[in-house]
Design a protein around this motif. Structure first.
Motif, PDB file in Angstrom:
ATOM      1  N   GLU A  64       0.881  -1.150  -0.011  1.00 41.78           N
ATOM      2  CA  GLU A  64       0.179   0.003  -0.020  1.00 41.78           C
ATOM      3  C   GLU A  64       0.946   1.328  -0.009  1.00 41.78           C
ATOM      4  O   GLU A  64       0.442   2.320  -0.292  1.00 41.78           O
ATOM      5  N   ASP A  65       2.078   1.158   0.697  1.00 38.88           N
ATOM      6  CA  ASP A  65       2.911   2.417   0.598  1.00 38.88           C
ATOM      7  C   ASP A  65       3.231   3.228  -0.542  1.00 38.88           C
ATOM      8  O   ASP A  65       3.125   4.535  -0.419  1.00 38.88           O
ATOM      9  N   ALA A  66       2.705   2.802  -1.810  1.00 40.28           N
ATOM     10  CA  ALA A  66       2.945   3.604  -3.031  1.00 40.28           C
ATOM     11  C   ALA A  66       1.698   4.316  -3.380  1.00 40.28           C
ATOM     12  O   ALA A  66       1.572   5.128  -4.101  1.00 40.28           O
ATOM     13  N   LYS A  67       0.668   3.907  -2.843  1.00 43.75           N
ATOM     14  CA  LYS A  67      -0.799   4.575  -3.029  1.00 43.75           C
ATOM     15  C   LYS A  67      -0.989   6.023  -2.569  1.00 43.75           C
ATOM     16  O   LYS A  67      -0.240   6.576  -1.709  1.00 43.75           O
ATOM     17  N   ASN A  68      -1.904   6.534  -3.328  1.00 39.53           N
ATOM     18  CA  ASN A  68      -2.135   7.865  -2.898  1.00 39.53           C
ATOM     19  C   ASN A  68      -3.207   7.683  -1.682  1.00 39.53           C
ATOM     20  O   ASN A  68      -3.518   6.614  -1.469  1.00 39.53           O
ATOM     21  N   VAL A  69      -3.363   8.812  -1.063  1.00 42.42           N
ATOM     22  CA  VAL A  69      -4.254   8.564   0.059  1.00 42.42           C
ATOM     23  C   VAL A  69      -5.680   9.658   0.266  1.00 42.42           C
ATOM     24  O   VAL A  69      -5.676  10.686  -0.228  1.00 42.42           O
ATOM     25  N   MET A  70      -6.477   9.231   1.024  1.00 40.75           N
ATOM     26  CA  MET A  70      -7.586   9.991   1.607  1.00 40.75           C
ATOM     27  C   MET A  70      -7.342  10.412   3.194  1.00 40.75           C
ATOM     28  O   MET A  70      -7.231   9.408   3.925  1.00 40.75           O
ATOM     29  N   VAL A  71      -7.246  11.675   3.214  1.00 43.27           N
ATOM     30  CA  VAL A  71      -6.857  11.816   4.815  1.00 43.27           C
ATOM     31  C   VAL A  71      -8.169  12.494   5.230  1.00 43.27           C
ATOM     32  O   VAL A  71      -8.750  13.282   4.919  1.00 43.27           O
ATOM     33  N   GLU A  72      -8.646  12.087   6.427  1.00 43.20           N
ATOM     34  CA  GLU A  72      -9.931  12.592   7.091  1.00 43.20           C
ATOM     35  C   GLU A  72      -9.437  13.202   8.608  1.00 43.20           C
ATOM     36  O   GLU A  72      -8.826  12.489   9.224  1.00 43.20           O
ATOM     37  N   ILE A  73      -9.779  14.309   8.917  1.00 44.54           N
ATOM     38  CA  ILE A  73      -9.449  15.095  10.179  1.00 44.54           C
ATOM     39  C   ILE A  73     -10.667  15.387  10.652  1.00 44.54           C
ATOM     40  O   ILE A  73     -11.334  15.885  10.104  1.00 44.54           O
ATOM     41  N   ARG A  74     -10.986  14.916  11.851  1.00 43.89           N
ATOM     42  CA  ARG A  74     -12.156  15.210  12.657  1.00 43.89           C
ATOM     43  C   ARG A  74     -11.874  15.967  14.055  1.00 43.89           C
ATOM     44  O   ARG A  74     -10.899  15.518  14.809  1.00 43.89           O
ATOM     45  N   ALA A  75     -12.650  16.896  14.249  1.00 43.21           N
ATOM     46  CA  ALA A  75     -12.402  17.318  15.898  1.00 43.21           C
ATOM     47  C   ALA A  75     -12.965  16.462  16.726  1.00 43.21           C
ATOM     48  O   ALA A  75     -13.916  15.818  16.684  1.00 43.21           O
ATOM     49  N   GLY A  76     -12.111  16.393  17.828  1.00 40.58           N
ATOM     50  CA  GLY A  76     -12.601  15.475  18.959  1.00 40.58           C
ATOM     51  C   GLY A  76     -13.141  16.197  19.931  1.00 40.58           C
ATOM     52  O   GLY A  76     -13.941  17.193  19.964  1.00 40.58           O
ATOM     53  N   THR A  77     -12.761  15.983  21.263  1.00 41.51           N
ATOM     54  CA  THR A  77     -12.925  16.653  22.351  1.00 41.51           C
ATOM     55  C   THR A  77     -12.416  17.982  22.506  1.00 41.51           C
ATOM     56  O   THR A  77     -11.288  18.216  22.025  1.00 41.51           O
ATOM     57  N   GLY A  78     -13.172  18.991  22.958  1.00 41.00           N
ATOM     58  CA  GLY A  78     -12.542  20.313  23.136  1.00 41.00           C
ATOM     59  C   GLY A  78     -13.387  21.404  22.496  1.00 41.00           C
ATOM     60  O   GLY A  78     -13.176  22.379  22.481  1.00 41.00           O
ATOM     61  N   GLY A  79     -14.751  21.060  21.996  1.00 39.92           N
ATOM     62  CA  GLY A  79     -15.516  22.006  21.246  1.00 39.92           C
ATOM     63  C   GLY A  79     -14.717  22.822  20.233  1.00 39.92           C
ATOM     64  O   GLY A  79     -14.407  22.423  19.192  1.00 39.92           O
ATOM     65  N   ASP A  80     -15.315  24.070  20.185  1.00 44.64           N
ATOM     66  CA  ASP A  80     -14.707  25.073  19.056  1.00 44.64           C
ATOM     67  C   ASP A  80     -13.191  25.003  19.026  1.00 44.64           C
ATOM     68  O   ASP A  80     -12.481  25.022  17.828  1.00 44.64           O
ATOM     69  N   GLU A  81     -12.520  24.815  20.108  1.00 45.73           N
ATOM     70  CA  GLU A  81     -10.944  24.827  19.931  1.00 45.73           C
ATOM     71  C   GLU A  81     -10.584  23.553  19.191  1.00 45.73           C
ATOM     72  O   GLU A  81      -9.496  23.492  18.487  1.00 45.73           O
ATOM     73  N   ALA A  82     -11.321  22.265  19.596  1.00 43.67           N
ATOM     74  CA  ALA A  82     -10.964  21.142  18.719  1.00 43.67           C
ATOM     75  C   ALA A  82     -11.018  21.391  17.152  1.00 43.67           C
ATOM     76  O   ALA A  82     -10.253  21.099  16.418  1.00 43.67           O
ATOM     77  N   SER A  83     -12.180  22.111  16.785  1.00 42.41           N
ATOM     78  CA  SER A  83     -12.414  22.411  15.216  1.00 42.41           C
ATOM     79  C   SER A  83     -11.268  23.307  14.934  1.00 42.41           C
ATOM     80  O   SER A  83     -10.575  23.214  13.771  1.00 42.41           O
ATOM     81  N   ILE A  84     -10.683  24.148  15.571  1.00 38.21           N
ATOM     82  CA  ILE A  84      -9.578  25.177  15.388  1.00 38.21           C
ATOM     83  C   ILE A  84      -8.519  24.400  15.010  1.00 38.21           C
ATOM     84  O   ILE A  84      -7.541  24.663  14.251  1.00 38.21           O
ATOM     85  N   PHE A  85      -8.244  23.468  15.987  1.00 37.62           N
ATOM     86  CA  PHE A  85      -6.972  22.737  15.905  1.00 37.62           C
ATOM     87  C   PHE A  85      -6.945  21.610  14.750  1.00 37.62           C
ATOM     88  O   PHE A  85      -5.952  21.484  14.111  1.00 37.62           O
ATOM     89  N   ALA A  86      -8.144  21.216  14.405  1.00 30.08           N
ATOM     90  CA  ALA A  86      -8.426  20.238  13.298  1.00 30.08           C
ATOM     91  C   ALA A  86      -7.794  21.051  11.982  1.00 30.08           C
ATOM     92  O   ALA A  86      -7.428  20.730  10.924  1.00 30.08           O
ATOM     93  N   GLY A  87      -8.388  22.384  12.156  1.00 33.46           N
ATOM     94  CA  GLY A  87      -8.047  23.499  10.785  1.00 33.46           C
ATOM     95  C   GLY A  87      -6.446  23.582  10.782  1.00 33.46           C
ATOM     96  O   GLY A  87      -5.715  23.554   9.830  1.00 33.46           O
ATOM     97  N   ASP A  88      -5.799  23.720  12.026  1.00 40.80           N
ATOM     98  CA  ASP A  88      -4.261  23.913  11.873  1.00 40.80           C
ATOM     99  C   ASP A  88      -3.467  22.516  11.469  1.00 40.80           C
ATOM    100  O   ASP A  88      -2.664  22.732  10.861  1.00 40.80           O
ATOM    101  N   LEU A  89      -4.118  21.519  11.914  1.00 43.75           N
ATOM    102  CA  LEU A  89      -3.543  20.204  11.354  1.00 43.75           C
ATOM    103  C   LEU A  89      -3.678  20.108   9.773  1.00 43.75           C
ATOM    104  O   LEU A  89      -2.805  19.739   9.039  1.00 43.75           O
ATOM    105  N   PHE A  90      -4.974  20.498   9.202  1.00 43.65           N
ATOM    106  CA  PHE A  90      -5.202  20.543   7.923  1.00 43.65           C
ATOM    107  C   PHE A  90      -4.074  21.288   7.089  1.00 43.65           C
ATOM    108  O   PHE A  90      -3.388  20.938   6.030  1.00 43.65           O
ATOM    109  N   ARG A  91      -3.818  22.491   7.913  1.00 44.98           N
ATOM    110  CA  ARG A  91      -2.864  23.488   7.052  1.00 44.98           C
ATOM    111  C   ARG A  91      -1.528  22.870   7.205  1.00 44.98           C
ATOM    112  O   ARG A  91      -0.522  23.070   6.413  1.00 44.98           O
TER     113      ARG A  91
END
Length: 357
Positions: free
Chosen positions: A105-132
């Motif tokens: 599988e190492d040579a394959k392209n990927v789908m990356v899924e980032i989901r906010a977890g515990t922490g409310g709005d701050e978790a969503s902001i952090f998910a955005g930071d990880l995306f960037r």
């Protein structure tokens, strides 16, 4: 070592002949697999040539030194011998790691899924930071990224974002990013200046080709709806967004990034195919985990893998106990040090189990 490398050379020559045969080119699945093997073996064949040259230089230098008739030649031979002897162990180590069987599988392209977890709005902001962070890392690697679906947070960032990454050996690098990422910092929404802990989950799915997973469209319910933006308001009045539900498994995939309904359906189908493929891969990884306890396994989605401690400017990878004190750099995509170390640990574990030598 030369005996093992001679087998590699024979296989390389065999594949070189096969990939130009019309019947192989017509069989797309086999052609793709052979091309990948050709590329991997080509690097090994080049190392084999270097190994033969280094061993030859050692033999030649020893002969000149043993002869001793020309003092100037002897001095040059001694320098050549010292250089070749220092290079040989390094080269042998490099070849050992290259001989470790790679995951298919190492040579394959990927789908990356980032989901906010515990922490409310701050978790969503952090998910955005990880995306960037990931998109910037992909830029440095020359990989292409494309957003498939997103659900924006109420105070910025994302409740969920799914994006595709295509390039060379993408899954082989990004698979180590799967798991729970934890952040410790003072949230933008915090008025008292207190440090909060929030989390986001990252999933990395190897993108399945059509010949990897066969989907019977009779098992898929297709729903069309209007694309929506932040707060749920309609972005367009045409039902271009697509949601696919795989009835046998209950898996759901959707895409609303494209204006074309047809393109959205194709992307959603790619996500669904990748999720089905990852389900089977997760089973295999779970079976492998019973045979050995790998500290860098990419199979456990619930494992806390990394903490981003802003007050101390420290990022800790818990699997290998590695700390990096460069928050700005890491959040700007400089995560290669983590990935290199994780790959080294994983390859060392494989080397212990393999019959390379």
């Amino acid at each position: 070592m030369l005996d093992r490398l001679q087998y590699v050379k024979q296989r390389f020559d065999e594949i070189s002949d096969l990939i130009i045969q019309p019947d192989v080119i017509a069989d797309q699945k086999r052609y793709v697999q052979l091309n990948k093997e050709y590329k991997d073996l080509k690097a090994l064949v080049e190392k084999r040539e270097e190994y033969i040259n280094v061993v030859g230089n050692i033999e030649e230098a020893n002969e000149i030194i043993a002869d001793g008739s020309d003092a100037e030649m002897v001095d040059m031979a001694k320098m050549q011998l010292e250089e070749a002897k220092s290079r040989l162990p390094e080269l042998e180590e490099e070849i050992k790691f290259m001989l470790i069987p790679k995951d298919a599988e190492d040579a394959k392209n990927v789908m990356v899924e980032i989901r906010a977890g515990t922490g409310g709005d701050e978790a969503s902001i952090f998910a955005g930071d990880l995306f960037r962070m990931y998109t910037k890392y992909c830029e440095t690697k020359g990989w292409r990224t494309s957003v498939v679906d997103l659900n924006e947070g109420t105070s910025g960032g994302f409740k969920e974002v799914i994006f595709e990454v295509s390039g060379e050996d993408v899954y082989g690098s990004l698979k180590y990013e799967a798991g729970v990422h934890r952040v410790q910092r003072v949230p933008q929404t915090e008025t008292q200046g207190r440090v909060h802990t929030s989390a986001a989950t990252v999933m990395v799915l190897p993108e399945a080709e059509e010949f990897d997973v066969q989907i019977d469209m009779n098992d898929v319910r297709v729903d069309f709806f209007c694309s929506s933006g932040p707060g749920g308001q309609s972005v367009n009045t045409t039902k271009s967004a697509v949601r696919l539900t795989h009835i046998p498994t209950g898996l759901v995939a959707q895409c609303q990034d494209q204006k074309s309904q047809h393109k959205n359906k194709d992307k959603a189908l790619t996500v669904l195919r990748s999720r089905l493929y990852e389900m089977e891969l997760a089973k295999k990884q779970a079976e492998d985990a019973t045979k050995r306890s790998s500290q860098v396994s990419s199979g456990d989605r619930s494992a806390k893998i990394r903490t981003y401690n802003y007050p101390q400017g420290r990022i800790t990878d818990h699997r290998i106990g590695m700390d990096i004190f460069d928050m700005d750099g890491v959040m700007s995509g400089k995560i290669q040090k983590f990935i290199d170390e994780l790959q080294l640990v994983a390859n060392t574990e494989k080397l212990k189990e393999s019959d390379v030598f």
